[in-house]
Enzyme design. Structure first.
Site, PDB file in Angstrom:
ATOM      1  N   GLU A   1     -28.670 -21.841   4.618  1.00 26.18           N
ATOM      2  CA  GLU A   1     -29.482 -23.059   4.769  1.00 26.18           C
ATOM      3  C   GLU A   1     -29.843 -23.355   6.222  1.00 26.18           C
ATOM      4  OE1 GLU A   1     -28.180 -25.668   0.939  1.00 26.18           O
ATOM      5  OE2 GLU A   1     -26.834 -25.787   2.670  1.00 26.18           O
TER       6      GLU A   1
HETATM    7  C1  LIG Z   1     -23.716 -21.761   0.646  1.00 28.99           C
HETATM    8  C2  LIG Z   1     -23.941 -23.171   0.170  1.00 28.99           C
HETATM    9  O1  LIG Z   1     -23.706 -23.461  -0.990  1.00 28.99           O
HETATM   10  N1  LIG Z   1     -24.374 -24.068   1.090  1.00 28.99           N
HETATM   11  C3  LIG Z   1     -24.473 -25.494   0.716  1.00 28.99           C
HETATM   12  N2  LIG Z   1     -25.197 -25.547  -0.566  1.00 28.99           N
HETATM   13  C4  LIG Z   1     -24.935 -26.663  -1.456  1.00 28.99           C
HETATM   14  C5  LIG Z   1     -23.465 -26.931  -1.573  1.00 28.99           C
HETATM   15  C6  LIG Z   1     -23.173 -28.063  -2.571  1.00 28.99           C
HETATM   16  O2  LIG Z   1     -23.452 -27.651  -3.890  1.00 28.99           O
HETATM   17  C7  LIG Z   1     -22.899 -27.264  -0.206  1.00 28.99           C
HETATM   18  O3  LIG Z   1     -23.495 -28.418   0.331  1.00 28.99           O
HETATM   19  C8  LIG Z   1     -23.069 -26.062   0.718  1.00 28.99           C
HETATM   20  O4  LIG Z   1     -22.723 -26.432   2.053  1.00 28.99           O
END
Ligand SMILES: CC(=O)N[C@H]1NC[C@H](CO)[C@H](O)[C@@H]1O
Length: 506
Positions: free
Chosen positions: A303
């Site tokens: 992200e």
């Molecule tokens: C690799 C990943 O999952 N990154 C983010 N995606 C959404 C997650 C919550 O469901 C977390 O916020 C996490 O930090």
């Protein structure tokens, strides 16, 4: 002369066993664990002997009356560990074991001490308490080994702090479910609870409370040791360049975001153009590879929002000099390449795990990198990642932080990491998977019950053979297993609409 089943890969109650139907009784005052002559004697196993004695003969609960007469009694479990003891488990550790219970003989054999731990767990699970309180175990023969070597659970201790004592309950639950990797997502945007000896301000300024909501080096050492004694690897994750807001509270390595010509006071991902970034990372990574003994560090990379980088004129200038044009994934690639080069410099023996975006954004990483797949559509992603020759972990199906009403464990149970288009070679690059419990809506008050026994479905998927898929059969065994965890003090939630445990939570 019963021929053992060589394909027994079962969990939690080995179902590929051959039960002879004879029952043996165990007496608390007469039972002991013993190494056979020639066995390796390992501290981890000797300590496990004591732990499992308590689990089996838990005096707090035991009503042992032994009214059952004239059955053979098992007075000891003898153990043969073939290979020399080692300090820590690793990705290649062999966890296979053979267990033989036959009219008063109980014999456990394993290649490594880690396999012995898995065998002790199965032995403890085979023992049932008859309604008069006697402890009995059926004659049986088990040959067992895991399908995948990486069977992990991610705990996020940044969005909400989770006390070490709760993390240890998790490690107890992992042991009861034969899981072997604790993926400690220890810091993130929201808080930095890891106390760094080289950069103490990271937690002083980044933790929710620098005195009470931190993991000191003693806490970290204790958790690593607690995990080691249960054959569990601790893989720490320090996620960059995104998810680093808490880092910026103490060290100026984040990108200044601009609105028009002026910084707007916001900060974005780590600034890949700032030399301080790499001098800091070199020192910090040196510390991390010394604090965490596992070969693998998880370096994150998920992200990464490019908007702040795009708003910053100094970065625009840098992009121009480097000829990256407007392709900010090239800047991410530049950063990841330097990060991975730093890792190689400070600790050539280290390996690393990264989230899939790093590869999605065409970053070229070391061939032995492990890519953790967490986004849908995961079959296509696994195909792409393994076609590039990288090893992979699957997490997508197992984001247990997402909750719903009813028995969602079945969908976790049905998800198979091999269910993607690919050659056998590609499949062999999938080394396992992880259940993820992100911390936005959990802390010490609910993380255990929200994680267990739902994660038991993931544990069984990652341990058992691909053809062990009967949901109805699994339901019975996981119900039993949930009650077993309750009895061990792990407050696993009910998950099947109705039922009861002999020992309810007190
Ligand atoms: C690799 C990943 O999952 N990154 C983010 N995606 C959404 C997650 C919550 O469901 C977390 O916020 C996490 O930090």
């Amino acid at each position: 002369n019963v021929v053992p089943i060589t394909k027994g890969q079962v969990f939690p109650k080995p179902q590929m066993q051959i039960s002879f139907g004879t029952q043996n009784i165990l007496n608390k005052n007469e039972f002991r664990f013993e190494y056979v002559k020639g066995s390796q004697i390992c501290d981890v196993v000797s300590i496990a002997f004591k732990r499992y004695y308590k689990i089996i003969f838990d005096s707090r609960l035991l009503r042992q009356t032994n009214r059952i007469k004239n059955v053979s009694s098992i007075k000891k479990l003898t153990l043969m560990v073939h290979e020399p003891c080692e300090l820590y488990p690793n990705l290649e550790s062999d966890e296979s074991y053979n267990l033989k219970i036959a009219s008063s003989i109980a014999y456990l054999e394993s290649k490594t001490l880690w396999g012995a731990l898995r065998g002790l767990e199965s032995f403890s699970q085979m023992i049932i308490e008859s309604d008069d309180g006697s402890l009995v175990i059926n004659d049986t023969l088990i040959n067992d080994f895991p399908r995948f070597n990486h069977r992990g659970i991610l705990l996020d201790t940044s969005r909400h702090y989770i006390r070490s004592s709760i993390i240890k309950v998790h490690l107890d639950a992992m042991e009861a479910n034969k899981m072997n990797v604790f993926h400690w997502h220890i810091v993130d945007d929201e808080s930095f609870p890891f106390v760094s000896s080289s950069f103490p301000d990271l937690s002083k300024k980044g933790a929710y409370n620098p005195y009470t909501h931190v993991y000191t080096s003693d806490d970290v050492k204790e958790i690593i040791e607690y995990a080691r004694l249960r054959g569990i690897r601790v893989v720490s994750e320090f996620d960059t360049p995104g998810h680093t807001q808490s880092w910026g509270k103490s060290i100026q390595i984040l990108t200044k975001c601009y609105t028009g010509e002026k910084p707007n006071g916001d900060f974005g991902p780590i600034d890949p153009t700032n030399n301080l970034t790499y001098s800091f990372l070199e020192e910090f990574l040196t510390e991390l590879t010394a604090v965490f003994p596992d070969k693998y560090l998880h370096l994150g990379g998920d992200e990464v929002d490019f908007s702040c980088w795009q708003s910053n004129p100094d970065i625009a200038e840098f992009m121009k000099q480097k000829g990256f044009g407007k392709d900010y994934s090239k800047l991410e690639q530049f950063y990841m390449q330097k990060l991975l080069d730093l890792i190689n410099k400070v600790s050539p023996k280290s390996g690393y795990i990264i989230w899939q975006e790093v590869v999605d954004n065409n970053v070229v990483v070391k061939p032995d990198t492990v890519v953790e797949v967490w986004k849908d559509p995961w079959p296509e992603e696994l195909s792409m990642v393994t076609k590039l020759g990288y090893r992979a972990l699957l997490s997508t199906c197992w984001y247990l932080n997402y909750i719903s009403y009813g028995d969602d464990w079945k969908k976790y149970y049905k998800c198979d990491p091999y269910d993607f288009p690919g050659t056998d070679k590609q499949k062999s690059l999938v080394i396992g998977g992880e259940a993820c419990m992100w911390g936005e809506y959990v802390d010490g008050s609910n993380v255990i019950s929200r994680t267990w026994p739902r994660t038991s479905a993931v544990a069984e998927r990652l341990w058992s053979a691909q053809n062990v898929t009967n949901v109805a059969d699994a339901q019975g065994r996981i119900e039993e297993h949930r009650c077993r965890m309750i009895k061990r003090g792990i407050k696993a939630e009910p998950f099947n609409g109705s039922g009861h445990c002999e020992y309810e939570v007190d």
